[in-house]
Write a protein that holds these residues in place. Structure first.
Motif, PDB file in Angstrom:
ATOM      1  N   MET A 144       5.937  10.219  12.533  1.00 14.64           N
ATOM      2  CA  MET A 144       6.242  10.794  13.767  1.00 14.64           C
ATOM      3  C   MET A 144       4.985  11.375  14.638  1.00 14.64           C
ATOM      4  N   HIS A 145       4.211  11.776  13.766  1.00 13.12           N
ATOM      5  CA  HIS A 145       3.063  12.250  14.487  1.00 13.12           C
ATOM      6  C   HIS A 145       2.434  11.245  15.311  1.00 13.12           C
ATOM      7  N   ARG A 146       2.099   9.997  14.506  1.00 19.14           N
ATOM      8  CA  ARG A 146       1.494   8.932  15.091  1.00 19.14           C
ATOM      9  C   ARG A 146       2.150   8.517  16.287  1.00 19.14           C
ATOM     10  N   LEU A 147       3.640   8.452  15.911  1.00 17.53           N
ATOM     11  CA  LEU A 147       4.536   8.158  17.256  1.00 17.53           C
ATOM     12  C   LEU A 147       4.265   8.936  18.275  1.00 17.53           C
ATOM     13  N   ARG A 148       4.404  10.227  18.151  1.00 19.81           N
ATOM     14  CA  ARG A 148       4.047  11.227  19.447  1.00 19.81           C
ATOM     15  C   ARG A 148       2.819  11.042  20.158  1.00 19.81           C
ATOM     16  N   ILE A 149       1.755  10.644  19.163  1.00 16.81           N
ATOM     17  CA  ILE A 149       0.387  10.320  19.665  1.00 16.81           C
ATOM     18  C   ILE A 149       0.557   9.179  20.447  1.00 16.81           C
ATOM     19  N   SER A 150       1.123   7.988  19.953  1.00 21.41           N
ATOM     20  CA  SER A 150       1.472   6.831  20.600  1.00 21.41           C
ATOM     21  C   SER A 150       2.198   6.869  22.206  1.00 21.41           C
ATOM     22  N   VAL A 151       3.122   7.955  22.248  1.00 16.75           N
ATOM     23  CA  VAL A 151       3.879   7.932  23.421  1.00 16.75           C
ATOM     24  C   VAL A 151       2.975   8.995  24.338  1.00 16.75           C
ATOM     25  N   GLU A 152       2.173   9.802  23.703  1.00 17.20           N
ATOM     26  CA  GLU A 152       1.247  10.666  24.838  1.00 17.20           C
ATOM     27  C   GLU A 152       0.344   9.759  25.331  1.00 17.20           C
ATOM     28  N   ASP A 153      -0.291   9.245  24.643  1.00 15.21           N
ATOM     29  CA  ASP A 153      -1.159   7.976  24.884  1.00 15.21           C
ATOM     30  C   ASP A 153      -0.585   7.077  26.129  1.00 15.21           C
ATOM     31  N   LYS A 154       0.543   6.466  25.661  1.00 14.41           N
ATOM     32  CA  LYS A 154       1.256   5.500  26.607  1.00 14.41           C
ATOM     33  C   LYS A 154       1.382   6.234  28.046  1.00 14.41           C
ATOM     34  N   ILE A 155       1.731   7.458  27.933  1.00 19.53           N
ATOM     35  CA  ILE A 155       1.963   8.228  29.326  1.00 19.53           C
ATOM     36  C   ILE A 155       0.800   8.335  30.037  1.00 19.53           C
ATOM     37  N   HIS A 156      -0.372   8.211  29.648  1.00 23.61           N
ATOM     38  CA  HIS A 156      -1.403   8.327  30.392  1.00 23.61           C
ATOM     39  C   HIS A 156      -1.813   7.043  30.750  1.00 23.61           C
ATOM     40  N   ARG A 157      -1.242   5.819  30.261  1.00 24.31           N
ATOM     41  CA  ARG A 157      -1.872   4.760  30.623  1.00 24.31           C
ATOM     42  C   ARG A 157      -0.561   4.086  31.665  1.00 24.31           C
ATOM     43  N   TYR A 162       5.680   4.247  37.378  1.00 29.58           N
ATOM     44  CA  TYR A 162       6.855   4.358  36.482  1.00 29.58           C
ATOM     45  C   TYR A 162       7.370   5.648  36.672  1.00 29.58           C
ATOM     46  N   PHE A 163       6.568   6.739  36.865  1.00 31.59           N
ATOM     47  CA  PHE A 163       6.946   8.037  36.885  1.00 31.59           C
ATOM     48  C   PHE A 163       7.967   8.066  38.305  1.00 31.59           C
ATOM     49  N   ASP A 164       7.337   7.461  39.271  1.00 29.17           N
ATOM     50  CA  ASP A 164       8.378   7.748  40.401  1.00 29.17           C
ATOM     51  C   ASP A 164       9.655   7.050  40.517  1.00 29.17           C
ATOM     52  N   GLY A 165       9.774   6.044  39.255  1.00 33.35           N
ATOM     53  CA  GLY A 165      10.974   5.452  39.176  1.00 33.35           C
ATOM     54  C   GLY A 165      11.782   6.127  38.166  1.00 33.35           C
ATOM     55  N   MET A 166      11.511   7.036  37.480  1.00 29.07           N
ATOM     56  CA  MET A 166      12.296   7.750  36.453  1.00 29.07           C
ATOM     57  C   MET A 166      12.421   9.198  36.630  1.00 29.07           C
ATOM     58  N   GLN A 167      13.630   9.780  36.411  1.00 31.43           N
ATOM     59  CA  GLN A 167      13.641  11.108  36.567  1.00 31.43           C
ATOM     60  C   GLN A 167      12.974  11.837  35.521  1.00 31.43           C
ATOM     61  N   ARG A 168      12.430  13.178  35.907  1.00 38.24           N
ATOM     62  CA  ARG A 168      11.763  13.938  34.982  1.00 38.24           C
ATOM     63  C   ARG A 168      12.255  14.293  33.557  1.00 38.24           C
ATOM     64  N   GLY A 169      13.658  14.905  33.612  1.00 41.24           N
ATOM     65  CA  GLY A 169      14.340  15.167  32.651  1.00 41.24           C
ATOM     66  C   GLY A 169      14.610  14.021  31.598  1.00 41.24           C
ATOM     67  N   GLU A 170      14.901  12.741  32.202  1.00 46.19           N
ATOM     68  CA  GLU A 170      15.176  11.782  31.383  1.00 46.19           C
ATOM     69  C   GLU A 170      13.707  11.511  30.770  1.00 46.19           C
ATOM     70  N   LEU A 171      12.631  11.428  31.296  1.00 46.89           N
ATOM     71  CA  LEU A 171      11.271  11.130  30.724  1.00 46.89           C
ATOM     72  C   LEU A 171      11.250  12.153  29.426  1.00 46.89           C
ATOM     73  N   LEU A 172      11.325  13.499  29.848  1.00 50.47           N
ATOM     74  CA  LEU A 172      11.130  14.311  28.945  1.00 50.47           C
ATOM     75  C   LEU A 172      12.213  14.361  27.776  1.00 50.47           C
ATOM     76  N   SER A 173      13.442  13.958  27.850  1.00 48.60           N
ATOM     77  CA  SER A 173      14.365  13.597  26.932  1.00 48.60           C
ATOM     78  C   SER A 173      13.814  12.589  25.951  1.00 48.60           C
TER      79      SER A 173
END
Length: 642
Positions: A144-157, A162-173
């Motif tokens: 899960m630690h690696r998955l969270r890192i992958s998600v965090e890195d992915k967000i920066h890439r 992508y963020f314009d097309g998705m609600q902030r709460g949905e992304l946070l969920s």
């Protein structure tokens, strides 16, 4: 910002591929997984041997009682022959499955050894099971630690689209709730699944060793269990996907309402917001209830099947004991094995809802991880001199969606030390122009150059490090005012921070606060006014010492006097820098070196304030429209007073 893309539709992947991909996150700890499997085999093996040994202990007791019914001095075979001769063939057949010495009684020494062996087995099995659970817990948490890192890195890439097309709460969920649910599901189900599968295999082997006939009866549960699990799982998987999708939409609704709470209050839309929340909440309730109800059917159905098999084994086993085909202890052991056989099947069924919930969340996280990324930076990347600040657009074309052109044939040049103001009606493309400068989006054709170097040949970090940006919407994080200013340059000295604060006139109000620069900003910096928050963001931009300054309605939240002070500070700080200012109040950009008037994605006029007014074109109409609006308002007020 116009032309935003719509959110991608949700399409659930198949359970199998998603589950295999989820298990693939454990691959870095494959050797520890092998150790977990070995510990599981040892633990299950010892637990499986327990009933067989207890059956042997039962036989010792039963044989002892049987031996006391006959006089000593005889052999077991003589007793059986005597009973057959007396016509007691049924009793003789029963005694044939026993091993006793007439008149000897119960062998308590042998019984004690068996019980001690059983106790040692169960203690050792518990130790191995604890070790397995502890090691597996570490494996899952690291995954899960690696998955969270992958998600965090992915967000920066991910691109801004992508963020314009998705609600902030949905992304946070997806980043929080879904990742947490994956971890909990794997933590609770993996160990149980491994133990259950090993138990089924071990128990099945022991049942065939004891009695192949009874083992075949027990095996009837396997196809029935598989059919029940597959039918129910297929239905509940869709419901779990719907559950987490509805949860994401509810989170988006809550985040949106909370962020705009004051607006909701001002316009009196509490009832509408509550009604929308109730609809979303009801959707989560229906999806969650359906998913849990359907998946919860597995356990009672499996228990019912197990009870039917238990009755069948008890009846057939009793007949076999009476016929001398099997000992009472073996029947007792087999009944225990039948329970051990159906119990893990039932547990596997109960784990199905956890697994499906976890896989449904994994699908949503994998959808994020599989989203198209922004184009990679060029290698090798171009760079410019440290003092670069000449920016030029050359026949730039851009559109957010293929069928809606926004910017077409745009060309302009901003020289070092100049201030370029961009004005125009809403949707003209002003903010889009800034997004292109920052490479939040890339142009479709044409080029944007910094000191003659195409910005697409530079790395995004290099480009943005040379740019300071202040938006209309302020963003401050939890921390002190000093830390928020220092965000512009983490290596800045105290003197540099204070100089930036004085330049942006933060120093003017900060001493009135309880702790000065060490005042901790509360939630959303509510202990500062909108104008004060904007001044802090401007000070942060000044501290970064950018070569290009971008102010997107940066002074819209400050009063007129503060705005004049900021403009004076800007005049001192923008020497040898290029400044882009997006403004709606045209009176604030009179001193700009160049004013660009945009309409429908193109520049329709450009020049100085005086030149554009003299031309009596688009700028002249915008400029006079502001005063006409003000006069109209005053006239309406006068009529109202009259």
């Amino acid at each position: 910002m116009g032309g935003r893309m719509t959110a991608p539709g949700q399409k659930a992947q198949n359970f199998g591929p998603s589950a295999r991909r989820l298990l693939g996150t454990l691959r870095p700890d494959k050797w520890l997984l092998a150790l977990v499997l070995m510990l599981g085999i040892l633990s299950v093996g010892m637990n499986v041997l327990g009933p067989k040994l207890l059956g042997a202990g039962t036989n010792v007791i039963v044989d002892g009682f049987a031996s006391m019914q006959f006089p000593s001095g005889m052999t077991q075979q003589q007793v059986i022959d005597q009973l057959n001769a007396a016509g007691k063939t049924q009793q003789a057949q029963t005694l044939q499955s026993m091993d006793f010495v007439p008149g000897a009684g119960i062998d308590f020494h042998k019984l004690a050894l068996i019980l001690a062996a059983v106790l040692a087995l169960y203690v050792a099995a518990s130790i191995f099971s604890w070790l397995q659970a502890r090691i597996l817990n570490g494996i899952v948490q690291r995954a899960m630690h690696r998955l969270r890192i992958s998600v965090e890195d992915k967000i920066h890439r991910l691109p801004l689209s992508y963020f314009d097309g998705m609600q902030r709460g949905e992304l946070l969920s997806r980043v929080t709730n879904d990742v947490d649910n994956i971890g909990q599901s794997m933590q609770q189900s993996l160990s149980q699944v491994v133990i259950s599968l090993l138990t089924v295999i071990g128990v099945l082997v022991m049942m065939f060793v004891i009695s192949p006939v009874l083992a075949v009866i027990a095996l009837v549960t396997v196809p029935l269990s598989l059919v029940v699990t597959m039918v129910v799982a297929k239905r509940s998987q869709k419901l779990f996907v719907a559950q987490w999708g509805a949860t994401g939409r509810l989170n988006a609704r809550v985040e949106e309402t909370y962020s705009g709470h004051s607006i909701v209050k001002v316009f009196g839309h509490q009832n509408e917001v509550e009604a929308e929340f109730d609809r979303e909440n009801d959707a989560v309730y229906r999806a969650s209830f359906g998913a849990q109800f359907v998946s919860g059917l597995i356990m009672p159905i499996m228990m019912f099947i197990g009870n039917l098999v238990y009755v069948a084994i008890a009846v057939v086993g009793g007949v076999m004991v009476a016929n001398g085909a099997i000992s009472i202890g073996d029947v007792q052991a087999f009944i225990q094995y039948s329970r051990q056989f159906t119990q893990p099947l039932s547990q596997l069924g109960s784990m199905a809802n956890l697994l499906q919930s976890g896989v449904a969340s994994a699908e949503r996280v994998f959808e994020l991880l599989d989203a198209p990324e922004q184009d990679a930076d060029p290698e090798p990347a171009a760079t410019v001199s440290g003092q670069a600040s000449s920016l030029a657009f050359d026949e730039v074309e851009f559109r957010y969606t293929p069928d809606k052109p926004l910017i077409h044939g745009l060309s302009l040049s901003a020289e070092p030390g100049s201030t370029v103001a961009i004005v125009g009606p809403t949707g003209a493309g002003k903010t889009t122009l800034v997004n292109l400068i920052m490479r939040f989006y890339d142009v479709d054709s044409g080029s944007i150059t910094l000191d003659g170097v195409d910005t697409r040949r530079m790395t995004r970090d290099d480009l943005r490090a040379r740019t300071g940006m202040v938006l209309q919407d302020t963003w401050l994080f939890s921390g002190t005012i000093r830390e928020n200013i220092a965000y512009g340059d983490p290596d800045a000295s105290e003197e540099q921070i204070l100089a930036a604060a004085r330049a942006a006139y933060v120093d003017r109000f900060v001493h009135a606060l309880p702790d000065g620069y060490d005042t901790v900003l509360d939630d959303e910096a509510g202990n500062l006014s909108a104008g004060e928050r904007q001044l802090v963001t401007i000070a942060r931009a000044f501290l970064s010492d950018p070569r290009i300054l971008i102010l997107d309605e940066a002074t819209s939240s400050v009063d007129t006097r503060t705005e004049l002070l900021i403009q004076r500070a800007m005049s001192r700080l923008r020497a040898d820098r290029t400044s882009f200012v997006i403004a709606h109040r045209l009176s604030t950009i009179r001193d700009a070196d160049l004013i660009l008037v945009m309409e429908d994605g193109g520049i329709v006029e450009q020049g100085t304030h005086d030149e554009l007014l003299a031309a009596r074109g688009a700028y002249w109409r915008l400029y006079n429209a502001q005063f006409e609006a003000a006069v109209s308002d005053d006239e309406q007020d006068a009529v109202g007073v009259a």
